[in-house]
Design a protein around this motif. Structure first.
Motif, PDB file in Angstrom:
ATOM      1  N   ALA A  89       3.919  16.027  -2.676  1.00 55.70           N
ATOM      2  CA  ALA A  89       4.515  17.054  -2.199  1.00 55.70           C
ATOM      3  C   ALA A  89       4.444  18.230  -3.224  1.00 55.70           C
ATOM      4  N   ASP A  92       6.969  17.892  -6.620  1.00 53.16           N
ATOM      5  CA  ASP A  92       7.032  16.319  -6.634  1.00 53.16           C
ATOM      6  C   ASP A  92       7.507  15.990  -7.968  1.00 53.16           C
ATOM      7  N   CYS A 170       1.258  11.711  11.209  1.00 52.36           N
ATOM      8  CA  CYS A 170       1.809  10.846  10.136  1.00 52.36           C
ATOM      9  C   CYS A 170       2.192   9.591  10.768  1.00 52.36           C
ATOM     10  N   ARG A 175       6.756   4.389   6.675  1.00 52.38           N
ATOM     11  CA  ARG A 175       7.444   5.689   6.237  1.00 52.38           C
ATOM     12  C   ARG A 175       8.785   6.010   6.260  1.00 52.38           C
ATOM     13  N   ASN A 177      12.474   8.784   5.653  1.00 52.32           N
ATOM     14  CA  ASN A 177      12.493   9.993   5.803  1.00 52.32           C
ATOM     15  C   ASN A 177      12.436  10.794   4.479  1.00 52.32           C
ATOM     16  N   ASP A 178      12.494  10.286   3.406  1.00 53.31           N
ATOM     17  CA  ASP A 178      12.267  10.860   2.349  1.00 53.31           C
ATOM     18  C   ASP A 178      10.757  11.060   1.784  1.00 53.31           C
ATOM     19  N   ILE A 180       7.731  12.370   1.742  1.00 57.33           N
ATOM     20  CA  ILE A 180       7.041  13.402   1.902  1.00 57.33           C
ATOM     21  C   ILE A 180       5.792  13.869   1.128  1.00 57.33           C
ATOM     22  N   CYS A 181       4.675  14.035   1.578  1.00 54.22           N
ATOM     23  CA  CYS A 181       3.422  14.052   0.645  1.00 54.22           C
ATOM     24  C   CYS A 181       3.053  15.514   0.809  1.00 54.22           C
ATOM     25  N   ASP A 184       2.423  17.167   4.511  1.00 51.62           N
ATOM     26  CA  ASP A 184       3.595  16.892   5.315  1.00 51.62           C
ATOM     27  C   ASP A 184       3.694  18.397   6.210  1.00 51.62           C
ATOM     28  N   SER A 185       3.454  19.461   5.523  1.00 53.67           N
ATOM     29  CA  SER A 185       3.598  20.615   6.454  1.00 53.67           C
ATOM     30  C   SER A 185       2.242  21.059   7.034  1.00 53.67           C
ATOM     31  N   ARG A 187      -0.141  18.438   8.745  1.00 54.65           N
ATOM     32  CA  ARG A 187      -0.798  17.215   9.038  1.00 54.65           C
ATOM     33  C   ARG A 187      -2.162  17.345   9.748  1.00 54.65           C
TER      34      ARG A 187
END
Length: 216
Positions: A89, A92, A170, A175, A177-178, A180-181, A184-185, A187
């Motif tokens: 992300a 990151d 996804c 997976r 909740n945290d 995020i790759c 993520d925004s 997909r």
């Protein structure tokens, strides 16, 4: 797939070792179907080089058999232009924690894309891997890819590929909740992933060289 303007069927046969593959090509009498061989060809692995030399003798005699010049599966993913944008992300912490591996990847790709093969003399690569002198390009590619993708849905190890490579976003069963790759925004579908890998690696040029063009 498209070949010379017409549609063709690809027939895949899994061979346990290269000797079986050589035998299969040698005995091939089918002239209607087209065959593409994808086999690791690490240029600094003597055994691999010998296997390809033997195989190539028979490929030259078959007009419908083509071999892709692929170093290895791991290198194809390693050279994928959007690799870093997908697995991490923005901002990151892995960009900082894995800085040595990221730099080694950049240096390795630069050397290979310039047509050079003496990658073991690159300072940043030697700093990343202290046992470099005992490794070949396939082993280095596999280690780099694992170090960059581990603990993500894109993790690649020998014998296993992360779910995020082979499922639409996804669909990673594990997976959190945290987790995020970079996708993520935005997909994308599995088809879009496969298309991106094809046109942003050496695969596209190799298929084209073999006379094939992907219908994408």
């Amino acid at each position: 797939m498209l070949l010379d303007g017409g549609y063709c069927t690809i027939i895949s046969t899994w061979k346990k070792n290269s000797s079986e593959l050589v035998k299969a090509v040698r005995n091939l009498s089918d002239c209607e179907n087209e065959y593409i061989i994808v086999l690791d060809r690490a240029f600094d692995n003597i055994q691999t080089v010998r296997e390809h030399q033997l195989l190539q003798r028979w490929i030259f005699q078959k007009k419908n058999v083509h071999a892709l010049r692929i170093i290895c599966f791991e290198y194809v993913l390693l050279e994928f232009k959007s690799l870093m944008d997908w697995i991490y992300a923005p901002e990151d912490e892995f960009f900082r924690k894995r800085a040595a591996a990221i730099t080694a990847r950049e240096k390795l790709l630069a050397v290979m894309q310039n047509g050079e093969i003496d990658y073991k003399q690159i300072e940043e690569i030697r700093k990343y891997q202290s046992r470099l002198d005992t490794m070949n390009i396939e082993q280095l590619s596999a280690k780099l890819l694992f170090d960059l993708t581990r603990n993500t849905g894109f993790e690649v190890t020998k014998g296993q590929i992360g779910e995020c490579w082979i499922q639409p976003c996804c669909g990673w069963n594990g997976r959190q909740n945290d987790d995020i790759c970079g996708l993520d925004s935005n997909r994308i579908s599995l088809f879009e992933k496969m298309r991106a890998i094809l046109i942003n690696t050496s695969l596209e040029n190799e298929f084209h060289r073999a006379g094939w063009e992907a219908a994408i």
